[in-house]
Design an enzyme around this catalytic site. Sequence first.
Site, PDB file in Angstrom:
ATOM      1  N   HIS A 151       0.757  -1.080   0.085  1.00  0.00           N
ATOM      2  CA  HIS A 151       0.082   0.012  -0.054  1.00  0.00           C
ATOM      3  C   HIS A 151       0.698   1.315   0.196  1.00  0.00           C
ATOM      4  O   HIS A 151       0.694   2.169  -0.880  1.00  0.00           O
ATOM      5  CB  HIS A 151      -1.030   0.139   1.165  1.00  0.00           C
ATOM      6  CG  HIS A 151      -2.125   0.911   0.900  1.00  0.00           C
ATOM      7  ND1 HIS A 151      -1.757   2.346   1.265  1.00  0.00           N
ATOM      8  CD2 HIS A 151      -3.317   0.859   0.590  1.00  0.00           C
ATOM      9  CE1 HIS A 151      -2.845   2.886   0.848  1.00  0.00           C
ATOM     10  NE2 HIS A 151      -3.865   2.336   0.563  1.00  0.00           N
ATOM     11  N   GLU A 193       1.388   4.080  -2.713  1.00  0.00           N
ATOM     12  CA  GLU A 193       1.095   5.522  -2.279  1.00  0.00           C
ATOM     13  C   GLU A 193       2.773   5.823  -1.443  1.00  0.00           C
ATOM     14  O   GLU A 193       2.567   6.767  -1.045  1.00  0.00           O
ATOM     15  CB  GLU A 193       0.056   5.582  -1.344  1.00  0.00           C
ATOM     16  CG  GLU A 193      -1.159   5.533  -2.076  1.00  0.00           C
ATOM     17  CD  GLU A 193      -2.541   5.595  -1.063  1.00  0.00           C
ATOM     18  OE1 GLU A 193      -2.413   6.132   0.220  1.00  0.00           O
ATOM     19  OE2 GLU A 193      -3.580   5.233  -1.545  1.00  0.00           O
TER      20      GLU A 193
HETATM   21 CO    CO Z   1      -5.619   2.668  -0.046  1.00  0.00          CO
END
Ligand code: CO
Length: 294
Positions: A178, A208
């Site tokens: 993630h 991210e």
């Molecule tokens: Co997310």
Amino acid sequence: MFSKKIVCTYIFSLIFLFSGIVFANGHGSAQPKKVGILLVAFGSSEASAQVSFDNIDIKVKKAFPNVPVRWSYTSHIIRKKLAKSGKFMDSPEIALAKMADEKFTHIAVQSLHTIRGAEFDDLSNTIDGFKLMGAFQDIQIGQPMLTSQKDIEKTVDAILASIPAKRNASEAVVLMGHGTHHPANAFYSALAYQIQLRDSKVFVGTVEGYPDLDLVQELLKKNNIKKTYLMPFMSVAGDHAKNDMAGDEDDSWKSVLSKAGYECEPILKGTAEYDSFASIWVSHLSESLSHFKQ
Ligand code: CO
């Protein structure tokens, strides 16, 4: 004659004293020991994620057969989305309040997150609040998957064990984590480094955070890779895995890497679907529960 004010003060004192006795009875040593488990996931609104949660649920109930298990999701957005379709999931706060109401005395809260990021920090704060209230005799928090050096080693083992058997040594495996702005993001690099020591064609990227897809592409090029498997490094194969990793849109990892000339084979399976990963969370939960043994 007593004045009205004195009578009122007297009555209030009695009520206060009485409530104190009730409180002591409710929370003192007289209350029978009742141990419970609260599992805490980020949550997912994708139906494909449920298989991961089910696997964890089965593993936990098998490992601790006599302990009631409750679930909660940390993501407010996911809970709101699910509620619209009639599925109501508790936040950790609500779940713990309900467990206090059900007279649980000892709670093992197990985070099903991957790293100690913002969701884990929030969960710790919630638990500190319940400690301050004295809601339970003991409440322990179990660490996420990647917390200690030993965890990283176990995670590397689990990753290598989850790679499809048909993959040959010249093919790459790209894991999609993630990623986060939280300092715990560094765990992805620590993991990537230690996987590289075991299998130089397994790469870690994040949606991210760091490492990103650009870096993964550089490494694929450097290693003369022709084909790569894409695997989510998230507990569930939810929105990120289905869309950001394996989706048909131009900016998905599959599309970007295919366009760059790599043959891509996505595998839509969350880490919690594999027993090798699930056992890491279960071992952390077991540590928490061992605190309650007398
Ligand atoms: Co997310």
